[in-house]
Design a protein around this motif. Structure first.
Motif, PDB file in Angstrom:
ATOM      1  N   ARG A 107     -33.157 -38.952  22.175  1.00 28.27           N
ATOM      2  CA  ARG A 107     -34.312 -38.792  21.292  1.00 28.27           C
ATOM      3  C   ARG A 107     -35.089 -40.102  21.195  1.00 28.27           C
ATOM      4  NH1 ARG A 107     -35.838 -39.958  16.494  1.00 28.27           N
ATOM      5  NH2 ARG A 107     -33.870 -40.886  15.869  1.00 28.27           N
ATOM      6  N   GLU A 108     -34.378 -41.223  21.066  1.00 26.54           N
ATOM      7  CA  GLU A 108     -35.042 -42.528  20.984  1.00 26.54           C
ATOM      8  C   GLU A 108     -35.795 -42.844  22.281  1.00 26.54           C
ATOM      9  OE1 GLU A 108     -32.026 -45.357  20.004  1.00 26.54           O
ATOM     10  OE2 GLU A 108     -31.941 -44.740  17.895  1.00 26.54           O
ATOM     11  N   ALA A 109     -35.181 -42.507  23.425  1.00 27.70           N
ATOM     12  CA  ALA A 109     -35.844 -42.759  24.717  1.00 27.70           C
ATOM     13  C   ALA A 109     -37.108 -41.919  24.820  1.00 27.70           C
ATOM     14  CB  ALA A 109     -34.898 -42.441  25.865  1.00 27.70           C
ATOM     15  N   GLU A 110     -37.034 -40.652  24.406  1.00 28.90           N
ATOM     16  CA  GLU A 110     -38.226 -39.794  24.444  1.00 28.90           C
ATOM     17  C   GLU A 110     -39.292 -40.325  23.497  1.00 28.90           C
ATOM     18  OE1 GLU A 110     -36.640 -35.994  23.414  1.00 28.90           O
ATOM     19  OE2 GLU A 110     -35.929 -35.562  25.444  1.00 28.90           O
ATOM     20  N   GLU A 111     -38.886 -40.794  22.337  1.00 28.06           N
ATOM     21  CA  GLU A 111     -39.850 -41.332  21.377  1.00 28.06           C
ATOM     22  C   GLU A 111     -40.497 -42.615  21.915  1.00 28.06           C
ATOM     23  OE1 GLU A 111     -39.822 -42.846  16.768  1.00 28.06           O
ATOM     24  OE2 GLU A 111     -38.420 -41.275  17.372  1.00 28.06           O
ATOM     25  N   ARG A 112     -39.687 -43.486  22.560  1.00 24.52           N
ATOM     26  CA  ARG A 112     -40.247 -44.688  23.167  1.00 24.52           C
ATOM     27  C   ARG A 112     -41.253 -44.340  24.259  1.00 24.52           C
ATOM     28  NH1 ARG A 112     -35.274 -46.720  24.503  1.00 24.52           N
ATOM     29  NH2 ARG A 112     -34.286 -47.231  22.554  1.00 24.52           N
ATOM     30  N   ALA A 113     -40.909 -43.322  25.055  1.00 21.04           N
ATOM     31  CA  ALA A 113     -41.827 -42.906  26.128  1.00 21.04           C
ATOM     32  C   ALA A 113     -43.129 -42.398  25.525  1.00 21.04           C
ATOM     33  CB  ALA A 113     -41.170 -41.820  26.987  1.00 21.04           C
ATOM     34  N   ARG A 114     -43.062 -41.614  24.448  1.00 21.46           N
ATOM     35  CA  ARG A 114     -44.291 -41.133  23.793  1.00 21.46           C
ATOM     36  C   ARG A 114     -45.097 -42.285  23.212  1.00 21.46           C
ATOM     37  NH1 ARG A 114     -41.782 -37.689  19.940  1.00 21.46           N
ATOM     38  NH2 ARG A 114     -40.273 -36.758  21.301  1.00 21.46           N
ATOM     39  N   MET A 115     -44.401 -43.247  22.604  1.00 20.49           N
ATOM     40  CA  MET A 115     -45.113 -44.404  22.037  1.00 20.49           C
ATOM     41  C   MET A 115     -45.780 -45.231  23.137  1.00 20.49           C
ATOM     42  SD  MET A 115     -42.494 -45.574  19.026  1.00 20.49           S
ATOM     43  CE  MET A 115     -43.490 -46.891  18.431  1.00 20.49           C
ATOM     44  N   ASP A 116     -45.092 -45.370  24.265  1.00 23.25           N
ATOM     45  CA  ASP A 116     -45.699 -46.091  25.396  1.00 23.25           C
ATOM     46  C   ASP A 116     -46.938 -45.362  25.901  1.00 23.25           C
ATOM     47  OD1 ASP A 116     -43.809 -48.086  25.268  1.00 23.25           O
ATOM     48  OD2 ASP A 116     -42.559 -47.252  26.905  1.00 23.25           O
ATOM     49  N   ASP A 117     -46.824 -44.020  25.977  1.00 20.44           N
ATOM     50  CA  ASP A 117     -47.988 -43.221  26.404  1.00 20.44           C
ATOM     51  C   ASP A 117     -49.129 -43.389  25.434  1.00 20.44           C
ATOM     52  OD1 ASP A 117     -46.576 -42.388  28.610  1.00 20.44           O
ATOM     53  OD2 ASP A 117     -46.057 -40.392  27.776  1.00 20.44           O
ATOM     54  N   GLU A 118     -48.818 -43.314  24.137  1.00 25.61           N
ATOM     55  CA  GLU A 118     -49.871 -43.478  23.123  1.00 25.61           C
ATOM     56  C   GLU A 118     -50.498 -44.874  23.210  1.00 25.61           C
ATOM     57  OE1 GLU A 118     -48.339 -42.606  19.246  1.00 25.61           O
ATOM     58  OE2 GLU A 118     -47.975 -40.496  19.719  1.00 25.61           O
ATOM     59  N   HIS A 119     -49.666 -45.862  23.400  1.00 31.66           N
ATOM     60  CA  HIS A 119     -50.171 -47.226  23.481  1.00 31.66           C
ATOM     61  C   HIS A 119     -51.046 -47.419  24.726  1.00 31.66           C
ATOM     62  CE1 HIS A 119     -50.256 -51.491  22.798  1.00 31.66           C
ATOM     63  NE2 HIS A 119     -49.883 -51.716  24.062  1.00 31.66           N
ATOM     64  N   MET A 120     -50.628 -46.759  25.820  1.00 32.87           N
ATOM     65  CA  MET A 120     -51.400 -46.866  27.039  1.00 32.87           C
ATOM     66  C   MET A 120     -52.766 -46.174  26.886  1.00 32.87           C
ATOM     67  SD  MET A 120     -49.938 -46.244  30.825  1.00 32.87           S
ATOM     68  CE  MET A 120     -50.173 -44.512  30.923  1.00 32.87           C
ATOM     69  N   PHE A 121     -52.822 -45.056  26.195  1.00 35.10           N
ATOM     70  CA  PHE A 121     -54.096 -44.312  26.047  1.00 35.10           C
ATOM     71  C   PHE A 121     -54.948 -44.863  24.930  1.00 35.10           C
ATOM     72  CE2 PHE A 121     -51.531 -40.825  28.057  1.00 35.10           C
ATOM     73  CZ  PHE A 121     -52.196 -40.856  29.259  1.00 35.10           C
TER      74      PHE A 121
END
Length: 122
Positions: A107-121
């Motif tokens: 869950r933490e890895a998925e959340e980090r991936a979403r945060m990275d995506d959000e930060h990138m966009f």
């Protein structure tokens, strides 16, 4: 004389505590198991018996000794079974904890991936 009276009273008390003996019979089935003899059925003069009689041949002091041994063995067996049960419960808890931690990491890895995506966009 007093000793004789005491002995007579003791014998009478012992006789009173003993159940009436079974009727005599012929053609009965019998089986020996440990210190007991089981007698099934049989015939008196003209009557078929339909009862089961158990005769306990074990002496009282021998019975007490056997009960102590059996109690010690049963206690040891139950203690060992309890230890096995406790070990199984501990393993189940450990397994559940590992599953929980693995799910949490995922869950933490998925959340980090979403945060990275959000930060990138953003």
């Amino acid at each position: 004389l007093e000793v004789c009276k005491w002995r007579v009273n003791a014998i009478r008390a012992e006789q009173a505590s003993i159940a009436n003996p079974p009727l005599s019979r012929a053609f009965a089935g019998a089986c020996v198991m440990g210190y007991r003899v089981f007698i099934l059925g049989g015939w008196t003069r003209d009557t078929a018996m339909k009862d089961l009689v158990a005769l306990d041949l074990e002496q009282p002091d021998e019975r007490r000794r056997r009960f102590k041994e059996e109690f010690a063995l049963r206690l040891e067996r139950e203690t060992a079974a309890r230890a096995v049960e406790d070990a199984m419960i501990a393993r189940e808890r450990e397994f559940e904890l590992r599953l929980f931690l693995a799910k949490e990491r995922k869950r933490e890895a998925e959340e980090r991936a979403r945060m990275d995506d959000e930060h990138m966009f953003s």
